[in-house]
Design a protein around this motif. Structure first.
Motif, PDB file in Angstrom:
ATOM      1  N   GLU A  73      46.880  40.283  57.242  1.00  0.00           N
ATOM      2  CA  GLU A  73      47.184  41.708  57.153  1.00  0.00           C
ATOM      3  C   GLU A  73      48.169  41.973  56.016  1.00  0.00           C
ATOM      4  OE1 GLU A  73      46.039  44.495  58.889  1.00  0.00           O
ATOM      5  OE2 GLU A  73      44.497  43.015  59.405  1.00  0.00           O
ATOM      6  N   PRO A  74      48.049  43.136  55.353  1.00  0.00           N
ATOM      7  CA  PRO A  74      48.974  43.448  54.259  1.00  0.00           C
ATOM      8  C   PRO A  74      50.422  43.510  54.719  1.00  0.00           C
ATOM      9  CG  PRO A  74      47.090  44.939  54.229  1.00  0.00           C
ATOM     10  CD  PRO A  74      47.017  44.188  55.521  1.00  0.00           C
ATOM     11  N   VAL A  75      51.309  43.126  53.831  1.00  0.00           N
ATOM     12  CA  VAL A  75      52.741  43.268  54.082  1.00  0.00           C
ATOM     13  C   VAL A  75      53.177  44.677  53.718  1.00  0.00           C
ATOM     14  CG1 VAL A  75      55.050  42.408  53.484  1.00  0.00           C
ATOM     15  CG2 VAL A  75      53.125  40.817  53.627  1.00  0.00           C
ATOM     16  N   ARG A  76      52.789  45.129  52.511  1.00  0.00           N
ATOM     17  CA  ARG A  76      53.159  46.470  52.048  1.00  0.00           C
ATOM     18  C   ARG A  76      51.995  47.065  51.239  1.00  0.00           C
ATOM     19  NH1 ARG A  76      58.661  48.065  51.638  1.00  0.00           N
ATOM     20  NH2 ARG A  76      57.710  50.009  50.925  1.00  0.00           N
ATOM     21  N   ARG A  77      50.965  47.536  51.914  1.00  0.00           N
ATOM     22  CA  ARG A  77      49.857  48.161  51.196  1.00  0.00           C
ATOM     23  C   ARG A  77      50.304  49.443  50.485  1.00  0.00           C
ATOM     24  NH1 ARG A  77      44.447  47.483  51.725  1.00  0.00           N
ATOM     25  NH2 ARG A  77      44.557  46.506  53.781  1.00  0.00           N
ATOM     26  N   ASP A  78      51.368  50.056  50.987  1.00  0.00           N
ATOM     27  CA  ASP A  78      51.815  51.337  50.436  1.00  0.00           C
ATOM     28  C   ASP A  78      52.366  51.221  49.019  1.00  0.00           C
ATOM     29  OD1 ASP A  78      53.936  49.874  51.871  1.00  0.00           O
ATOM     30  OD2 ASP A  78      55.226  51.513  51.204  1.00  0.00           O
ATOM     31  N   ILE A  79      52.666  50.011  48.543  1.00  0.00           N
ATOM     32  CA  ILE A  79      53.250  49.871  47.200  1.00  0.00           C
ATOM     33  C   ILE A  79      52.247  49.352  46.171  1.00  0.00           C
ATOM     34  CG2 ILE A  79      55.570  49.527  48.140  1.00  0.00           C
ATOM     35  CD1 ILE A  79      55.251  46.532  47.472  1.00  0.00           C
ATOM     36  N   ASP A  80      51.001  49.146  46.574  1.00  0.00           N
ATOM     37  CA  ASP A  80      50.020  48.555  45.654  1.00  0.00           C
ATOM     38  C   ASP A  80      49.902  49.346  44.356  1.00  0.00           C
ATOM     39  OD1 ASP A  80      49.569  46.616  47.522  1.00  0.00           O
ATOM     40  OD2 ASP A  80      47.573  47.318  48.104  1.00  0.00           O
ATOM     41  N   ASP A  81      49.799  50.658  44.451  1.00  0.00           N
ATOM     42  CA  ASP A  81      49.627  51.467  43.236  1.00  0.00           C
ATOM     43  C   ASP A  81      50.874  51.437  42.356  1.00  0.00           C
ATOM     44  OD1 ASP A  81      47.066  52.111  43.895  1.00  0.00           O
ATOM     45  OD2 ASP A  81      47.483  54.173  44.506  1.00  0.00           O
ATOM     46  N   LEU A  82      52.054  51.365  42.966  1.00  0.00           N
ATOM     47  CA  LEU A  82      53.295  51.356  42.186  1.00  0.00           C
ATOM     48  C   LEU A  82      53.369  50.147  41.260  1.00  0.00           C
ATOM     49  CD1 LEU A  82      56.012  52.309  44.841  1.00  0.00           C
ATOM     50  CD2 LEU A  82      55.094  53.759  43.030  1.00  0.00           C
ATOM     51  N   TYR A  83      52.792  49.039  41.712  1.00  0.00           N
ATOM     52  CA  TYR A  83      52.928  47.782  40.967  1.00  0.00           C
ATOM     53  C   TYR A  83      51.603  47.329  40.352  1.00  0.00           C
ATOM     54  CZ  TYR A  83      57.481  47.993  43.008  1.00  0.00           C
ATOM     55  OH  TYR A  83      58.734  48.426  43.366  1.00  0.00           O
ATOM     56  N   ASP A  84      50.709  48.291  40.169  1.00  0.00           N
ATOM     57  CA  ASP A  84      49.452  48.030  39.462  1.00  0.00           C
ATOM     58  C   ASP A  84      49.700  48.268  37.976  1.00  0.00           C
ATOM     59  OD1 ASP A  84      46.900  48.302  38.196  1.00  0.00           O
ATOM     60  OD2 ASP A  84      45.990  48.695  40.146  1.00  0.00           O
ATOM     61  N   ALA A  85      49.661  47.199  37.189  1.00  0.00           N
ATOM     62  CA  ALA A  85      50.003  47.304  35.767  1.00  0.00           C
ATOM     63  C   ALA A  85      49.038  48.175  34.993  1.00  0.00           C
ATOM     64  CB  ALA A  85      50.046  45.903  35.151  1.00  0.00           C
ATOM     65  N   PHE A  86      47.814  48.331  35.477  1.00  0.00           N
ATOM     66  CA  PHE A  86      46.839  49.166  34.767  1.00  0.00           C
ATOM     67  C   PHE A  86      46.997  50.639  35.106  1.00  0.00           C
ATOM     68  CE2 PHE A  86      45.015  45.000  34.379  1.00  0.00           C
ATOM     69  CZ  PHE A  86      44.483  45.015  33.101  1.00  0.00           C
ATOM     70  N   LYS A  87      47.480  50.927  36.291  1.00  0.00           N
ATOM     71  CA  LYS A  87      47.662  52.325  36.691  1.00  0.00           C
ATOM     72  C   LYS A  87      48.993  52.889  36.225  1.00  0.00           C
ATOM     73  CE  LYS A  87      44.738  52.094  40.823  1.00  0.00           C
ATOM     74  NZ  LYS A  87      44.692  52.218  42.306  1.00  0.00           N
ATOM     75  N   GLN A  88      49.968  52.026  35.979  1.00  0.00           N
ATOM     76  CA  GLN A  88      51.310  52.492  35.667  1.00  0.00           C
ATOM     77  C   GLN A  88      51.743  51.987  34.287  1.00  0.00           C
ATOM     78  OE1 GLN A  88      52.247  54.593  37.739  1.00  0.00           O
ATOM     79  NE2 GLN A  88      51.245  54.057  39.648  1.00  0.00           N
TER      80      GLN A  88
END
Length: 443
Positions: A73-88
């Protein structure tokens, strides 16, 4: 057979655990050397805040090891987008609701605990992602690459020195000007290195004409001669794109250099000192390297030329993993792993020379090549296109060999780096090559 298999698997687990711990210790050193204000500040629009890199390495470890390999199970799925180098984009990351330093460190610790639990149980099956521990090796290399990025951020930060390191060794050997590499075939790339990344694969046979290559990277002293001869002011040495960038960016010397009386000084991690003539020049972009080579009557080597000089053994005809052989790098071979905080003078690592007598191909400075970044023939993206395939094309130029800030886990004779030709905040230098003259071809 089962006992031998179990013993081999345990040795691999022990090796992975040691590499994970060694890498995390370096991450801790880089992020604990400064206070929370420095961790969250953006020191250059080209770089992320250090705290973004810190949480990003944990997020990648969670995505690939905890979720994919482990099926947990994910530890912190809520931060995936924050630490996506292509999205940010890097320039936007300071404005994101990033994890504060204490929370980021707690997140990394939680993820690592789950990874250790997984490592005790995972079977190293024929599934490509876990065969030979590849996914774990990929994560080690990823974190070490971000450690080098954070080291480059430290070089850009203002303020007093915070990273201690002894100076590199003094020269131990005299190095000739250049070495002739004879015409013929060699094996480029790899199909057997278990932790090699997708852009290093597959191995193939490449035939090259004879050429000459510098026996060492271009030094500060030689580069200063280019500056003194008006190299930055003479468009003859620059192609159209390079001259335009030189003019628009106001380039007049390597990054971090300033005039010091009749000579030059450079700033290295908060310390100013006189430029040392026999060290490889660092913090130059591809355009500067290309202009110097033209001024010197030479050119940048192609990527294949660089790799043949680094790996080909004329006595056996085989390609080595490193210039000195197949053994992992030791402190006698190369300036790697942030052991020192600047390039070593030419001749400091005779034990690391190639069979042809080419020195300091591994470590010290990333070396620009003439080649654009493309896949080897037969390339297959693995385990995801965004690692390298999306960067293929003429926009990026290949760098080879690693720097003083590159870890041994993320550096070998087949390892490929790439960047935009205007970048010079990275630990980049170069060496030159040239075609052989008619009389040399006849010899």
């Amino acid at each position: 057979m089962t006992a031998l298999h179990d013993l081999g698997a345990q040795r691999l687990r022990d090796r992975i655990a040691a590499e994970l711990a060694r890498t995390r210790a370096r991450t801790a050193l880089l992020t604990e050397a400064v206070d929370d204000d420095d961790l969250t500040r953006q020191h250059s629009p080209l770089m992320s805040p250090l705290v973004w890199d810190l949480a990003h390495v944990g997020n990648q470890e969670e995505l690939w090891l905890v979720r994919d390999v482990g099926g947990r199970e994910p530890v912190r799925r809520d931060i995936d987008d924050l630490y996506d180098a292509f999205k940010q984009p890097r320039s936007d990351r300071p404005a994101l609701p990033l994890l504060p330093p204490a929370e980021a460190r707690a997140y990394l610790a939680t993820v690592r605990d789950k990874v250790h639990d997984l490592l005790d149980r995972v079977p190293f099956t024929d599934r490509p992602l876990v065969a030979d521990g590849f996914a774990f090796g990929m994560i080690v290399q990823h974190e070490q690459q971000h450690d080098e990025t954070m080291l480059a951020t430290h070089q850009l930060r203002a303020g007093p020195p915070v990273l201690p390191a002894p100076p590199p060794p003094e020269p131990r050997a005299r190095v000739v000007e250049e070495v002739v590499v004879p015409a013929g075939e060699f094996t480029m790339g790899t199909s057997t290195d278990p932790w090699a990344l997708d852009n290093e694969r597959p191995a193939r046979t490449v035939r090259l004409p004879g050429y000459a290559i510098d026996a060492a990277p271009v030094t500060n002293g030689r580069y200063a001669e280019f500056i003194a001869d008006g190299g930055y002011d003479d468009p003859r040495w620059w192609d159209a794109a390079g001259w335009r960038h030189r003019t628009e960016a106001g380039l007049s010397a390597p990054l971090h250099w300033r005039r010091d009386g009749d000579g030059w000084a450079y700033r290295r991690f908060g310390r100013w000192s006189a430029v040392r003539a026999d060290e490889p020049v660092v913090h130059v972009c591809w355009h500067e390297a290309r202009a110097y080579a033209a001024w010197a009557g030479k050119r940048l080597p192609t990527e294949a030329e660089w790799e043949k000089a680094a790996r080909w053994d004329p006595a056996t005809g085989r390609s080595r993993r490193y210039p000195w052989g197949d053994a992992d790098p030791g402190p006698e071979h190369a300036n790697l792993g942030q052991r020192h905080l600047w390039p070593a003078p030419v001749g400091a690592y005779p034990a690391g020379a190639s069979p042809l007598g080419v020195h300091q191909l591994i470590g010290d400075v990333w070396e620009w090549t003439a080649s654009p970044f493309r896949g080897h023939p037969g390339f297959v993206a693995f385990p995801y296109r965004e690692y390298s395939e999306v960067f293929f094309g003429d926009e990026h130029r290949v760098l080879r060999g690693g720097s003083f800030g590159t870890d041994r886990a993320a550096c070998r004779g087949t390892f490929r780096n790439w960047d935009y030709p205007i970048r010079r905040q990275i630990f980049s230098g170069f060496r030159c090559a040239r075609d052989l003259r008619p009389q040399e071809l006849a010899a």
